[in-house]
Design a protein around this motif. Sequence first.
Motif, PDB file in Angstrom:
ATOM      1  N   GLN A  73      20.178 -21.466 -74.373  1.00 20.93           N
ATOM      2  CA  GLN A  73      20.887 -21.665 -75.643  1.00 20.93           C
ATOM      3  C   GLN A  73      19.965 -22.265 -76.695  1.00 20.93           C
ATOM      4  OE1 GLN A  73      24.463 -23.974 -75.310  1.00 20.93           O
ATOM      5  NE2 GLN A  73      24.961 -23.797 -77.481  1.00 20.93           N
ATOM      6  N   LYS A  74      19.164 -23.242 -76.290  1.00 18.92           N
ATOM      7  CA  LYS A  74      18.252 -23.893 -77.227  1.00 18.92           C
ATOM      8  C   LYS A  74      17.210 -22.900 -77.761  1.00 18.92           C
ATOM      9  CE  LYS A  74      16.646 -27.999 -76.143  1.00 18.92           C
ATOM     10  NZ  LYS A  74      15.799 -29.104 -75.584  1.00 18.92           N
ATOM     11  N   ILE A  75      16.696 -22.077 -76.870  1.00 15.56           N
ATOM     12  CA  ILE A  75      15.680 -21.088 -77.273  1.00 15.56           C
ATOM     13  C   ILE A  75      16.290 -20.076 -78.235  1.00 15.56           C
ATOM     14  CG2 ILE A  75      14.235 -19.182 -76.435  1.00 15.56           C
ATOM     15  CD1 ILE A  75      13.858 -20.840 -73.834  1.00 15.56           C
ATOM     16  N   GLU A  76      17.498 -19.589 -77.916  1.00  9.00           N
ATOM     17  CA  GLU A  76      18.089 -18.542 -78.748  1.00  9.00           C
ATOM     18  C   GLU A  76      18.595 -19.078 -80.082  1.00  9.00           C
ATOM     19  OE1 GLU A  76      20.809 -16.345 -76.238  1.00  9.00           O
ATOM     20  OE2 GLU A  76      19.112 -15.216 -75.391  1.00  9.00           O
ATOM     21  N   GLN A  77      18.939 -20.341 -80.144  1.00  4.50           N
ATOM     22  CA  GLN A  77      19.300 -20.939 -81.441  1.00  4.50           C
ATOM     23  C   GLN A  77      18.104 -20.958 -82.383  1.00  4.50           C
ATOM     24  OE1 GLN A  77      20.876 -24.815 -80.439  1.00  4.50           O
ATOM     25  NE2 GLN A  77      22.997 -24.069 -80.306  1.00  4.50           N
ATOM     26  N   LYS A  78      16.924 -21.142 -81.834  1.00  7.28           N
ATOM     27  CA  LYS A  78      15.709 -21.241 -82.652  1.00  7.28           C
ATOM     28  C   LYS A  78      15.095 -19.870 -82.922  1.00  7.28           C
ATOM     29  CE  LYS A  78      11.822 -23.068 -84.375  1.00  7.28           C
ATOM     30  NZ  LYS A  78      11.724 -23.807 -85.639  1.00  7.28           N
ATOM     31  N   TYR A  79      15.040 -19.018 -81.892  1.00 10.16           N
ATOM     32  CA  TYR A  79      14.233 -17.800 -81.993  1.00 10.16           C
ATOM     33  C   TYR A  79      15.012 -16.488 -81.900  1.00 10.16           C
ATOM     34  CZ  TYR A  79      10.485 -21.147 -80.980  1.00 10.16           C
ATOM     35  OH  TYR A  79       9.622 -22.206 -81.014  1.00 10.16           O
ATOM     36  N   GLY A  80      16.273 -16.539 -81.574  1.00 14.55           N
ATOM     37  CA  GLY A  80      16.969 -15.286 -81.299  1.00 14.55           C
ATOM     38  C   GLY A  80      16.893 -14.965 -79.818  1.00 14.55           C
ATOM     39  N   ARG A  81      16.959 -13.736 -79.451  1.00 16.20           N
ATOM     40  CA  ARG A  81      17.061 -13.327 -78.053  1.00 16.20           C
ATOM     41  C   ARG A  81      15.908 -13.885 -77.219  1.00 16.20           C
ATOM     42  NH1 ARG A  81      18.206  -7.176 -75.822  1.00 16.20           N
ATOM     43  NH2 ARG A  81      18.582  -7.789 -73.652  1.00 16.20           N
ATOM     44  N   LEU A  82      16.245 -14.517 -76.099  1.00 18.33           N
ATOM     45  CA  LEU A  82      15.237 -15.185 -75.266  1.00 18.33           C
ATOM     46  C   LEU A  82      14.166 -14.219 -74.793  1.00 18.33           C
ATOM     47  CD1 LEU A  82      15.653 -17.840 -72.553  1.00 18.33           C
ATOM     48  CD2 LEU A  82      14.589 -15.685 -71.911  1.00 18.33           C
ATOM     49  N   GLU A  83      14.582 -13.045 -74.335  1.00 20.84           N
ATOM     50  CA  GLU A  83      13.614 -12.109 -73.757  1.00 20.84           C
ATOM     51  C   GLU A  83      12.537 -11.682 -74.754  1.00 20.84           C
ATOM     52  OE1 GLU A  83      17.309 -11.630 -71.225  1.00 20.84           O
ATOM     53  OE2 GLU A  83      16.827 -12.030 -73.313  1.00 20.84           O
ATOM     54  N   GLN A  84      12.821 -11.782 -76.041  1.00 18.48           N
ATOM     55  CA  GLN A  84      11.835 -11.411 -77.050  1.00 18.48           C
ATOM     56  C   GLN A  84      11.062 -12.618 -77.568  1.00 18.48           C
ATOM     57  OE1 GLN A  84      14.452  -9.343 -79.760  1.00 18.48           O
ATOM     58  NE2 GLN A  84      13.931  -7.355 -78.862  1.00 18.48           N
ATOM     59  N   ALA A  85      11.463 -13.823 -77.146  1.00 19.28           N
ATOM     60  CA  ALA A  85      10.792 -15.046 -77.599  1.00 19.28           C
ATOM     61  C   ALA A  85       9.889 -15.648 -76.536  1.00 19.28           C
ATOM     62  CB  ALA A  85      11.838 -16.090 -78.019  1.00 19.28           C
ATOM     63  N   VAL A  86      10.109 -15.269 -75.277  1.00 20.15           N
ATOM     64  CA  VAL A  86       9.390 -15.891 -74.162  1.00 20.15           C
ATOM     65  C   VAL A  86       8.498 -14.857 -73.477  1.00 20.15           C
ATOM     66  CG1 VAL A  86       9.632 -17.019 -71.908  1.00 20.15           C
ATOM     67  CG2 VAL A  86      11.199 -17.595 -73.778  1.00 20.15           C
ATOM     68  N   GLY A  87       7.295 -15.281 -73.125  1.00 22.65           N
ATOM     69  CA  GLY A  87       6.416 -14.489 -72.279  1.00 22.65           C
ATOM     70  C   GLY A  87       6.075 -15.299 -71.039  1.00 22.65           C
ATOM     71  N   ILE A  88       5.953 -14.637 -69.896  1.00 20.59           N
ATOM     72  CA  ILE A  88       5.631 -15.337 -68.645  1.00 20.59           C
ATOM     73  C   ILE A  88       4.359 -14.727 -68.067  1.00 20.59           C
ATOM     74  CG2 ILE A  88       6.431 -16.022 -66.357  1.00 20.59           C
ATOM     75  CD1 ILE A  88       9.297 -15.587 -67.307  1.00 20.59           C
ATOM     76  N   ILE A  89       3.375 -15.577 -67.810  1.00 19.62           N
ATOM     77  CA  ILE A  89       2.087 -15.134 -67.286  1.00 19.62           C
ATOM     78  C   ILE A  89       1.855 -15.776 -65.925  1.00 19.62           C
ATOM     79  CG2 ILE A  89      -0.418 -15.162 -67.640  1.00 19.62           C
ATOM     80  CD1 ILE A  89       0.108 -15.200 -70.636  1.00 19.62           C
ATOM     81  N   THR A  90       1.382 -14.969 -64.989  1.00 18.37           N
ATOM     82  CA  THR A  90       0.998 -15.482 -63.680  1.00 18.37           C
ATOM     83  C   THR A  90      -0.197 -14.665 -63.197  1.00 18.37           C
ATOM     84  OG1 THR A  90       1.739 -15.894 -61.417  1.00 18.37           O
ATOM     85  CG2 THR A  90       2.631 -13.954 -62.512  1.00 18.37           C
ATOM     86  N   PRO A  91      -1.083 -15.261 -62.428  1.00 14.05           N
ATOM     87  CA  PRO A  91      -2.266 -14.508 -61.983  1.00 14.05           C
ATOM     88  C   PRO A  91      -1.978 -13.448 -60.922  1.00 14.05           C
ATOM     89  CG  PRO A  91      -2.646 -16.889 -61.903  1.00 14.05           C
ATOM     90  CD  PRO A  91      -1.180 -16.683 -62.079  1.00 14.05           C
ATOM     91  N   PHE A  92      -0.806 -13.492 -60.279  1.00 14.21           N
ATOM     92  CA  PHE A  92      -0.630 -12.711 -59.054  1.00 14.21           C
ATOM     93  C   PHE A  92       0.566 -11.765 -59.130  1.00 14.21           C
ATOM     94  CE2 PHE A  92      -2.605 -16.754 -57.812  1.00 14.21           C
ATOM     95  CZ  PHE A  92      -3.806 -16.263 -57.314  1.00 14.21           C
ATOM     96  N   VAL A  93       0.370 -10.549 -58.598  1.00 19.59           N
ATOM     97  CA  VAL A  93       1.432  -9.547 -58.561  1.00 19.59           C
ATOM     98  C   VAL A  93       2.593 -10.010 -57.697  1.00 19.59           C
ATOM     99  CG1 VAL A  93       1.992  -7.206 -57.822  1.00 19.59           C
ATOM    100  CG2 VAL A  93      -0.123  -7.639 -59.031  1.00 19.59           C
ATOM    101  N   GLY A  94       2.284 -10.658 -56.582  1.00 18.01           N
ATOM    102  CA  GLY A  94       3.357 -11.153 -55.720  1.00 18.01           C
ATOM    103  C   GLY A  94       4.279 -12.090 -56.466  1.00 18.01           C
ATOM    104  N   GLN A  95       3.720 -12.999 -57.254  1.00 20.49           N
ATOM    105  CA  GLN A  95       4.536 -13.917 -58.034  1.00 20.49           C
ATOM    106  C   GLN A  95       5.296 -13.166 -59.130  1.00 20.49           C
ATOM    107  OE1 GLN A  95       5.263 -16.773 -57.239  1.00 20.49           O
ATOM    108  NE2 GLN A  95       5.491 -18.220 -58.924  1.00 20.49           N
ATOM    109  N   LYS A  96       4.632 -12.193 -59.760  1.00 24.89           N
ATOM    110  CA  LYS A  96       5.307 -11.398 -60.788  1.00 24.89           C
ATOM    111  C   LYS A  96       6.541 -10.708 -60.199  1.00 24.89           C
ATOM    112  CE  LYS A  96       4.116  -7.177 -61.698  1.00 24.89           C
ATOM    113  NZ  LYS A  96       3.427  -5.930 -62.127  1.00 24.89           N
TER     114      LYS A  96
END
Length: 992
Positions: free
Chosen positions: A866-889
């Motif tokens: 809710q906090k993210i979407e109040q500031k930026y709109g849709r969460l999926e378009q405001a957040v990126g997730i990075i990880t080094p490993f395919v298993g974690q992805k």
Amino acid sequence: MDALSIDIDIEKLKYFELEHFHIHSTEILQTDLVNKLIDAEEQRVNKKKGVSIRDSENWTTLESAIVLIAPFKLMPLPERTIFLRDKKSKFPFWYYARLNRNGTLSLPEDFFPLFQRKYLEPLADEKTEFIFSTVEKVDAAAATGKEAYRNFTDYIQYIENVFKLVVDQTIENYVTEGFATVTNGLILLPDEEMAAAISIIELYEKILKRDKIPSLLTDFITLNNDVSRAPVSVDKLISANHLHMGQMGFNFPLSISQRKSLYTFLGAEDKVFAVNGPPGTGKTTLLQSIVANMMVESAIKGQDPAIILACSTNNQAVTNIIESFSKSNTQPGPLQGRWLPEVNGYATYLPAASKTPTELKDINYKKLSGEGIFSKLEQPDYLYTAKNYFLEKGHAYFSSPLLDIQAIVEKLQQRLSTLQTSLQQASTIWEAYQSVAIDFNASYCHAYTEQSDYYSEGMLTETAFGRDLTALSSLEKEVVSYFRNESVFRKLGCFLHIPASWRKRASELRIVLRDSLIPTPTDFSYVQQDILEKIDQKINFAKHAVKIIKEWNRWKATHAIKGNPPANETAYWEKESFKIMGLRNNDRTASSPNCFYDELDVSVRHEAFQLALHYWEGRWLLKLEEDLNTDIFTGNNEEKAKNRWLRQAMITPCFVSTFYMSPKFFNSSRFLQKSDRGVPLFDNVPLYGFIDLLIVDEAGQVAPEVGIATFALARRAVVVGDVKQIEPVWNITPKMDVGNLKKGGLIRDYNDLVYEKVFDPKGFLASTGSIMKMAQNACCYQEEGLAEKGVLLVEHRRCYDEIINYCNELAYNGLLKPLKGKSIPDNPFPPMFCIHVEGNSNTSSSSRYNMQEVTAITDWLIANRQKIEQKYGRLEQAVGIITPFVGQKNNLIYALKEAGFDTSILKLGTVHALQGAERPIILFSMVYGKGDAGTMFFDRDNKPNMLNVAVSRAQDSFIVFANTAIFNKQQRTPSGILSNHVKFITERHLPN
């Protein structure tokens, strides 16, 4: 060819499959299948030679062929397939063999086996859901083994040993979670158009057959370049100011380093120009300026349009270029937009034939078949409509309904020439003013003169000089009167050099000259002619100063310019700082262009771009009408191919492609001979040196063997990238590199130090190099204090200062200038923090994962949605997730889907998932746990690349999820430096 072979798509190749294959077999009993495969290779070899009849005397027969063998395949288990996007069988491991028509296997030429790169970590292919091993293990295995084998049995033993080193299992007993291992062998022909890279290979082959290598390519591959010149400094910008004629956008002017880079390029004669572009420093804006400038320049000359090709190594980087050239807008008014209906943007994409309409939606494109924007525009019906539309726009701009297209084109060109002359005048007048200012400070005034009286807001003013002219004229009359009235005896005494006479004259004239601009030092000459000459010099200088000042003010008033060129770097940065503070405080007055160069960018230069845009639209209408019903409109011989490119470049000044596609597009057809059946045979001839400018974007990601060949097609290159961001995905091993160098005679033996001391640091190796490193070597410019050659962009605007300060310390030695400012209080989260997650990493299918971090990230996103979407709109378009490993992805995708997040929109994966992109919030899942410290691959060799890219994707907040036991604040590793920039928070105190 080595690099091409390491990514194998069996659906595009000739092969057959054997059940219950055993790697120690030396015979293949199915000789009918064997002969079909060798026949296919024979057909390919002869087709390449232009021979189509088997019984022809020119036909080449083959008794054997080199094949690739996959000793097993992996089939996804039913319970696994529901989670997989790619449900096909996988063939991660291959080895070479020679196969004859009797089915006998023997030693090949290449011994080291092939591990498909897309299944090795670190990963670049975001679609990969299976990991076989790591590049590090393959590299280690490549350093072992003999270079020759006595027999096929020894060779197979070597293959088995390499497999064990890389995978930690034997070939015969290999198993992996989620897949069934099927011991069927796949026998495959490796070199029949295995991928799009075949066009690169063919271009190499044609270059090698030429008597002379094209000049740009020669300069680019020259190993030793000792030329090192400094880029244009701020005080010299005015000398190159008239060269900067066009500016694509009008919202923002160039930054200081962008301007210095552009003006250096415009004034250079070198063929290779390297631009080092750290994250968020405006590489795309610089490229737009270069394209706009060439577009205007060629319009003023009235000759052919410039052919500009922008290339990169992958579709994401290419898409970024296309988007940037599509979003740029033009100033409202009669010149706004296009004067052709249904045309937008300034670039045309040259895609593969397989690109779908959905993928190409809203993009200008041109396929090899001709399908695309030009097939729609270059039609009689469109021509008729477009001519009327253009005339309507042209008549409105020039307020004349009597003009035809040719007249409008000529008037547009005349206006462009007027603007060019005006910019040339600006440089001339300002340089004259600078000369006046130097002479004024050096000789016009003297110790008793208050110089500040002559300045207003740092500029000499005509008012003070006007007062001087009045005073000097009066003084001149007074001196003349003095000598006219001086007694004859005094004059005689002075003539005879009688000291008393000289003293009396001097004392009287000092009073006359007191408080004037004529100083009277001890050696002053009190001779009438000398005094009047000094006064005349002052009068002439003052008149010249007034003239130049008036000319400068008149020029500025004519073009509504308020500011002046900054005198030096410090003065320029003071103005830039004032503008930046205005942007941060939403003060549009303070943030508007307040410097001479900035004002020209958003006014005169942007107007010139608009004029050139419409000039070329008019030229295109005239050219299309001329070509449409002639034989030059169709066909692909050299004349017709070039004519087509030149005509279409009038619509979009820039073409964009991957390096894999560019050789296919920029060639022509040449008749060779008729076949034995009388069928005409044609050869594809590259258009060597036809492209006026090759732009390479994200060049730090481009492997040498992929990019080099395209340089043969161009006259000049601008190479933009950053060797401290994402590196190329190197498909071949150092061992293969050394073997190729020895085979080519470039090194004497495998211990030749030239390999690592010369080829490696300059980027020439296919296993470690990049086009960016090679461009730095070929470039003749170097910034002071910078180890790499090339110009440097330094103003960073993407991230808050606290975020980019990490990258600045990690990779750029403090050279970046953060301009966004510090994080503001109403941001939802701090700019840099780390959430401690208790837990350790595990390994499955050769890839690491950490379920505690998966849970922590999922819970945090749920809690803060809710906090993210109040500031930026849709969460999926405001957040990126990075990880080094395919298993974690994969685990994150599953968990986030289960929690209701749309993972089809969410950017989630390795750093490659966000290459060239940005998000307000970046979450980084480190995966490693206790006991892993010191082994983390993003710390390997202290390379900054991965964490530099990951952190610099975050605009507002970079949030690390990690077991804090892996950090060591005392170490100068990427993770160690990061630990000194983030605030540590436990799971019990998560921000929400």
